[in-house]
Design a protein around this motif. Structure first.
Motif, mmCIF file in Angstrom:
data_model
loop_
_atom_site.group_PDB
_atom_site.id
_atom_site.type_symbol
_atom_site.label_atom_id
_atom_site.label_comp_id
_atom_site.label_asym_id
_atom_site.label_seq_id
_atom_site.Cartn_x
_atom_site.Cartn_y
_atom_site.Cartn_z
ATOM 1 N N ASN A 140 0.840 -1.196 0.000
ATOM 2 C CA ASN A 140 0.000 0.000 0.000
ATOM 3 C C ASN A 140 0.875 1.245 0.000
ATOM 4 O OD1 ASN A 140 -2.917 -0.884 0.395
ATOM 5 N ND2 ASN A 140 -1.806 -2.115 1.903
ATOM 6 N N ARG A 169 0.852 5.680 -0.224
ATOM 7 C CA ARG A 169 0.111 6.948 -0.223
ATOM 8 C C ARG A 169 0.849 7.923 -1.128
ATOM 9 N NH1 ARG A 169 -2.522 9.092 4.819
ATOM 10 N NH2 ARG A 169 -3.935 7.543 3.939
ATOM 11 N N ASP A 211 -4.603 6.857 -1.832
ATOM 12 C CA ASP A 211 -4.002 5.567 -1.479
ATOM 13 C C ASP A 211 -4.050 4.662 -2.693
ATOM 14 O OD1 ASP A 211 -3.727 6.566 1.046
ATOM 15 O OD2 ASP A 211 -5.497 5.545 1.855
ATOM 16 N N ILE A 212 -3.023 3.833 -2.827
ATOM 17 C CA ILE A 212 -2.954 2.984 -4.009
ATOM 18 C C ILE A 212 -2.358 1.635 -3.624
ATOM 19 C CG2 ILE A 212 -0.742 4.054 -4.670
ATOM 20 C CD1 ILE A 212 -1.666 3.626 -7.599
ATOM 21 N N VAL A 213 -2.926 0.588 -4.199
ATOM 22 C CA VAL A 213 -2.421 -0.765 -3.986
ATOM 23 C C VAL A 213 -1.636 -1.161 -5.231
ATOM 24 C CG1 VAL A 213 -3.062 -3.155 -3.545
ATOM 25 C CG2 VAL A 213 -4.463 -1.295 -2.622
ATOM 26 N N ALA A 264 3.291 1.445 -8.657
ATOM 27 C CA ALA A 264 2.510 2.509 -8.030
ATOM 28 C C ALA A 264 2.804 3.848 -8.705
ATOM 29 C CB ALA A 264 2.820 2.573 -6.533
ATOM 30 N N GLU A 294 5.391 4.417 1.293
ATOM 31 C CA GLU A 294 4.784 3.109 1.544
ATOM 32 C C GLU A 294 4.068 3.148 2.889
ATOM 33 O OE1 GLU A 294 7.440 -0.224 1.045
ATOM 34 O OE2 GLU A 294 5.911 -1.628 1.722
ATOM 35 N N SER A 347 1.472 -2.095 6.172
ATOM 36 C CA SER A 347 0.270 -2.907 5.996
ATOM 37 C C SER A 347 -0.170 -3.435 7.355
ATOM 38 C CB SER A 347 0.543 -4.055 5.027
ATOM 39 O OG SER A 347 1.654 -4.789 5.478
ATOM 40 N N GLU A 372 -7.440 0.467 -8.283
ATOM 41 C CA GLU A 372 -6.507 0.313 -7.156
ATOM 42 C C GLU A 372 -6.318 1.622 -6.395
ATOM 43 O OE1 GLU A 372 -5.704 0.097 -10.317
ATOM 44 O OE2 GLU A 372 -4.978 -1.892 -10.840
ATOM 45 N N GLU A 374 -7.657 4.623 -4.171
ATOM 46 C CA GLU A 374 -8.762 4.844 -3.239
ATOM 47 C C GLU A 374 -8.481 6.042 -2.340
ATOM 48 O OE1 GLU A 374 -8.949 1.080 -1.218
ATOM 49 O OE2 GLU A 374 -10.814 0.585 -2.272
#
Lengths: 87, 87
Positions: free
Chosen positions: A2, A4, A47-49, A56, A82, A85, B34, B36
């Motif tokens: 994850n 940001r 936020d991005i996965v 990313a 990052e 998690s 992905e 959010e």
């Protein structure tokens, strides 16, 4: 993973920024004539996965180019952090 | 002394950010589900003349409280960099 992203979108230096000009003028009215050259843009946090930092970055770039910024009138830059998690 | 301030104004975490919600929904439409939790605020850049860094900080604070941010709905933070004077 994850991440940001913190994205700053600003009007091009070469372009007039009417909102910024108006705010610069207002600074005199609230007793702060020492403030000049106000320029106003956007700040976007999201936020991005993704599987990797590179992925990313590529996705944030796509989002900026397609949706968040107008490349004719604006420039953008971003930082990526990052997130820990919650496993 | 000349300073440049970079100010970020964001909606409070606890508040709904309808613009950010709309952009989050649009991310799915451009193939980026992905992404959010989009939140959208302002980025303001300005130049300021002051005798010291402390004075410049105080003036930027005043400008944010009086004009640039709405303390009920927004939080702000800023960084201050000294510009080289063209003497």
């Amino acid at each position: 993973m994850n991440f940001r992203a913190d994205i700053t979108v600003m009007p091009h230096r070469a372009l007039l920024d009417p909102q910024g000009k108006a705010v610069t003028a207002s600074m005199g009215n609230i007793g702060l004539p020492e403030i000049e050259n106000v320029r106003i843009g956007k700040h976007i946090q999201l936020d991005i996965v993704a599987d990797s930092r590179e992925e990313a970055e590529a996705k944030v770039k796509t989002a900026c180019d397609k949706l968040l910024a107008n490349p004719i009138m604006e420039v953008y830059e971003f930082t990526l952090a990052e997130l820990e998690s919650v496993a």
